[in-house]
Scaffold this motif. Structure first.
Motif, PDB file in Angstrom:
ATOM      1  N   ARG A  56      -2.421 -15.884 -16.549  1.00 16.39           N
ATOM      2  CA  ARG A  56      -0.919 -15.451 -16.164  1.00 16.39           C
ATOM      3  C   ARG A  56      -1.324 -14.975 -14.589  1.00 16.39           C
ATOM      4  O   ARG A  56      -1.828 -14.632 -14.461  1.00 16.39           O
ATOM      5  CB  ARG A  56      -0.423 -13.746 -17.326  1.00 16.39           C
ATOM      6  N   PRO A  57       0.160 -14.770 -14.155  1.00 14.81           N
ATOM      7  CA  PRO A  57      -0.121 -14.359 -12.415  1.00 14.81           C
ATOM      8  C   PRO A  57      -0.405 -12.110 -12.640  1.00 14.81           C
ATOM      9  O   PRO A  57      -0.207 -12.311 -13.296  1.00 14.81           O
ATOM     10  CB  PRO A  57       1.605 -14.517 -12.325  1.00 14.81           C
ATOM     11  N   VAL A  58      -1.252 -12.511 -11.949  1.00 10.72           N
ATOM     12  CA  VAL A  58      -1.896 -11.252 -11.541  1.00 10.72           C
ATOM     13  C   VAL A  58      -1.489 -10.936 -10.286  1.00 10.72           C
ATOM     14  O   VAL A  58      -1.483 -11.240  -8.823  1.00 10.72           O
ATOM     15  CB  VAL A  58      -3.603 -11.595 -11.662  1.00 10.72           C
ATOM     16  N   SER A  59      -0.903  -9.482 -10.132  1.00 15.56           N
ATOM     17  CA  SER A  59      -0.733  -8.304  -9.254  1.00 15.56           C
ATOM     18  C   SER A  59      -1.792  -7.699  -9.077  1.00 15.56           C
ATOM     19  O   SER A  59      -2.472  -6.751  -9.690  1.00 15.56           O
ATOM     20  CB  SER A  59       0.416  -7.953  -9.570  1.00 15.56           C
ATOM     21  N   PHE A  60      -2.530  -8.393  -7.589  1.00 14.80           N
ATOM     22  CA  PHE A  60      -3.805  -6.909  -7.794  1.00 14.80           C
ATOM     23  C   PHE A  60      -3.406  -5.771  -6.571  1.00 14.80           C
ATOM     24  O   PHE A  60      -2.194  -5.925  -5.787  1.00 14.80           O
ATOM     25  CB  PHE A  60      -4.564  -8.456  -6.549  1.00 14.80           C
ATOM     26  N   MET A  61      -4.307  -5.257  -6.755  1.00 16.57           N
ATOM     27  CA  MET A  61      -3.837  -3.568  -6.475  1.00 16.57           C
ATOM     28  C   MET A  61      -5.403  -4.410  -5.329  1.00 16.57           C
ATOM     29  O   MET A  61      -6.164  -4.563  -5.209  1.00 16.57           O
ATOM     30  CB  MET A  61      -4.562  -2.525  -6.560  1.00 16.57           C
ATOM     31  N   ALA A  62      -5.323  -3.736  -4.203  1.00 16.09           N
ATOM     32  CA  ALA A  62      -6.048  -4.408  -3.015  1.00 16.09           C
ATOM     33  C   ALA A  62      -6.051  -3.312  -1.728  1.00 16.09           C
ATOM     34  O   ALA A  62      -4.839  -2.530  -1.432  1.00 16.09           O
ATOM     35  CB  ALA A  62      -5.575  -5.531  -2.320  1.00 16.09           C
ATOM     36  N   LYS A  63      -7.058  -3.285  -0.942  1.00 18.77           N
ATOM     37  CA  LYS A  63      -7.254  -1.823   0.073  1.00 18.77           C
ATOM     38  C   LYS A  63      -6.127  -2.091   1.026  1.00 18.77           C
ATOM     39  O   LYS A  63      -6.460  -3.274   1.560  1.00 18.77           O
ATOM     40  CB  LYS A  63      -8.556  -2.270   0.748  1.00 18.77           C
ATOM     41  N   GLU A  64      -5.124  -1.437   1.391  1.00 18.98           N
ATOM     42  CA  GLU A  64      -5.266  -1.339   2.570  1.00 18.98           C
ATOM     43  C   GLU A  64      -5.431  -1.824   3.769  1.00 18.98           C
ATOM     44  O   GLU A  64      -3.728  -2.126   4.385  1.00 18.98           O
ATOM     45  CB  GLU A  64      -3.882   0.416   2.687  1.00 18.98           C
ATOM     46  N   GLU A  65      -6.241  -1.549   4.140  1.00 16.97           N
ATOM     47  CA  GLU A  65      -7.029  -2.404   5.222  1.00 16.97           C
ATOM     48  C   GLU A  65      -5.906  -4.168   4.670  1.00 16.97           C
ATOM     49  O   GLU A  65      -6.125  -4.564   6.818  1.00 16.97           O
ATOM     50  CB  GLU A  65      -8.180  -2.212   5.466  1.00 16.97           C
ATOM     51  N   LEU A  66      -7.070  -4.293   4.201  1.00 14.96           N
ATOM     52  CA  LEU A  66      -5.803  -5.749   4.368  1.00 14.96           C
ATOM     53  C   LEU A  66      -4.257  -6.292   4.445  1.00 14.96           C
ATOM     54  O   LEU A  66      -4.129  -7.857   4.760  1.00 14.96           O
ATOM     55  CB  LEU A  66      -6.183  -6.601   3.206  1.00 14.96           C
ATOM     56  N   PHE A  67      -3.761  -4.993   4.457  1.00 13.37           N
ATOM     57  CA  PHE A  67      -2.113  -5.752   4.707  1.00 13.37           C
ATOM     58  C   PHE A  67      -1.950  -5.710   6.081  1.00 13.37           C
ATOM     59  O   PHE A  67      -0.951  -5.618   6.553  1.00 13.37           O
ATOM     60  CB  PHE A  67      -1.546  -4.602   3.921  1.00 13.37           C
ATOM     61  N   LYS A  68      -3.520  -5.168   7.076  1.00 14.09           N
ATOM     62  CA  LYS A  68      -3.577  -4.927   8.337  1.00 14.09           C
ATOM     63  C   LYS A  68      -3.584  -6.581   9.071  1.00 14.09           C
ATOM     64  O   LYS A  68      -3.847  -6.328  10.181  1.00 14.09           O
ATOM     65  CB  LYS A  68      -3.327  -3.976   8.805  1.00 14.09           C
ATOM     66  N   LEU A  69      -4.184  -7.031   8.406  1.00 14.12           N
ATOM     67  CA  LEU A  69      -4.732  -8.314   8.765  1.00 14.12           C
ATOM     68  C   LEU A  69      -3.610  -9.378   8.911  1.00 14.12           C
ATOM     69  O   LEU A  69      -2.762  -9.704   8.147  1.00 14.12           O
ATOM     70  CB  LEU A  69      -5.711  -8.679   8.284  1.00 14.12           C
ATOM     71  N   PRO A  70      -3.117  -9.854  10.528  1.00  8.18           N
ATOM     72  CA  PRO A  70      -2.696 -10.953  10.746  1.00  8.18           C
ATOM     73  C   PRO A  70      -1.817 -11.738   9.482  1.00  8.18           C
ATOM     74  O   PRO A  70      -0.467 -12.166   9.503  1.00  8.18           O
ATOM     75  CB  PRO A  70      -2.831 -11.622  12.094  1.00  8.18           C
ATOM     76  N   LEU A  71      -3.116 -13.012   9.133  1.00  9.82           N
ATOM     77  CA  LEU A  71      -2.933 -13.553   8.008  1.00  9.82           C
ATOM     78  C   LEU A  71      -1.960 -13.236   7.038  1.00  9.82           C
ATOM     79  O   LEU A  71      -1.183 -13.391   6.447  1.00  9.82           O
ATOM     80  CB  LEU A  71      -3.571 -15.140   8.445  1.00  9.82           C
ATOM     81  N   LEU A  72      -2.803 -12.341   6.871  1.00 10.10           N
ATOM     82  CA  LEU A  72      -2.707 -11.679   5.410  1.00 10.10           C
ATOM     83  C   LEU A  72      -1.677 -11.065   4.654  1.00 10.10           C
ATOM     84  O   LEU A  72      -0.489 -10.685   3.972  1.00 10.10           O
ATOM     85  CB  LEU A  72      -4.266 -10.537   4.951  1.00 10.10           C
ATOM     86  N   LYS A  73      -0.802 -10.088   5.743  1.00  6.10           N
ATOM     87  CA  LYS A  73      -0.307  -8.731   5.507  1.00  6.10           C
ATOM     88  C   LYS A  73       1.477  -9.164   5.577  1.00  6.10           C
ATOM     89  O   LYS A  73       1.948  -9.177   4.266  1.00  6.10           O
ATOM     90  CB  LYS A  73       0.003  -8.150   6.949  1.00  6.10           C
ATOM     91  N   SER A  74       1.565 -10.976   5.365  1.00  6.52           N
ATOM     92  CA  SER A  74       2.299 -11.210   5.569  1.00  6.52           C
ATOM     93  C   SER A  74       2.187 -12.242   3.711  1.00  6.52           C
ATOM     94  O   SER A  74       2.927 -12.427   2.725  1.00  6.52           O
ATOM     95  CB  SER A  74       3.256 -12.458   6.295  1.00  6.52           C
ATOM     96  N   ILE A  75       1.263 -13.260   3.698  1.00  8.68           N
ATOM     97  CA  ILE A  75       0.765 -13.062   2.658  1.00  8.68           C
ATOM     98  C   ILE A  75       1.049 -12.000   1.104  1.00  8.68           C
ATOM     99  O   ILE A  75       1.352 -12.210   0.348  1.00  8.68           O
ATOM    100  CB  ILE A  75       0.206 -14.209   2.282  1.00  8.68           C
TER     101      ILE A  75
END
Length: 193
Positions: A56-75
């Protein structure tokens, strides 16, 4: 086709020729209702490994630093991942995780909170126990057994849902429940390594 389905297929297409994923116990993931998949964390590739092997699709809790990286913050948001501030109580992340479970979706957690430096299972953080106690989600232990080496087997093992009824009735602490979950992950690693 949703972005998640597209991304899952793309990641599977990229990783599968390099790593021989062997999935064990995928049938242990309930086909409906809220589920908390709790996995050990040995490599940066663990989230995609769990994401492409979980039925099944999984919603991951991820460290907030990843959401500040240019490519990952939109994906990452398109993959239904959400940020957590590490090292402190993040009420927003806790609310978001409980919301996912209430909607009958799958929440992916790495209870150790960070990658293991030596590959050995570390101590779990109380957050996973919090989600287990505060939700009706089934708790499925998961073990990723590597190491990740080109053209070598990587096992992703899903254990049976953990019965936490007694712990809920006894109002056990989040720490106690986390220890129970970690012991089940350890059992999977010992059995399949």
């Amino acid at each position: 086709m949703s972005f998640y389905t597209f991304a899952r297929s793309a990641v599977k297409g990229i990783l599968s020729p390099v790593y021989r994923f062997e999935v064990v116990g995928a049938e242990n993931v309930p086909s409906e209702g809220g589920v908390i998949v709790c996995s050990n964390h040995i490599d940066n590739l663990d989230p995609p490994a769990v994401g492409i092997t979980c039925p099944r699709p999984v919603s991951f809790m991820a460290k907030e630093e990843l959401f500040k990286l240019p490519l990952l913050k939109s994906i990452l948001p398109k993959l239904e991942a959400f940020p957590v501030r590490r090292g402190m109580s993040d009420r927003e992340a806790l609310r978001k995780g409980l919301g996912i479970l209430k909607e009958g979706k799958v929440l992916g957690l790495f209870p150790e909170g960070t990658r293991s430096k030596d590959g050995k299972l570390g101590k779990g953080l109380a957050g996973v126990g919090f989600f287990a106690l505060r939700s009706e989600g089934a708790v499925v232990p998961c073990a990723v057994i590597g190491p990740y080496r080109k053209f070598k087997k990587v096992q992703v093992v899903y254990g049976e849902p953990i019965d936490l009824t007694t712990y809920k009735q006894e109002r056990a602490s989040a720490e106690v429940v986390t220890d129970v979950i970690m012991s089940k992950i350890a059992e999977l690693i010992d059995k399949h390594q």
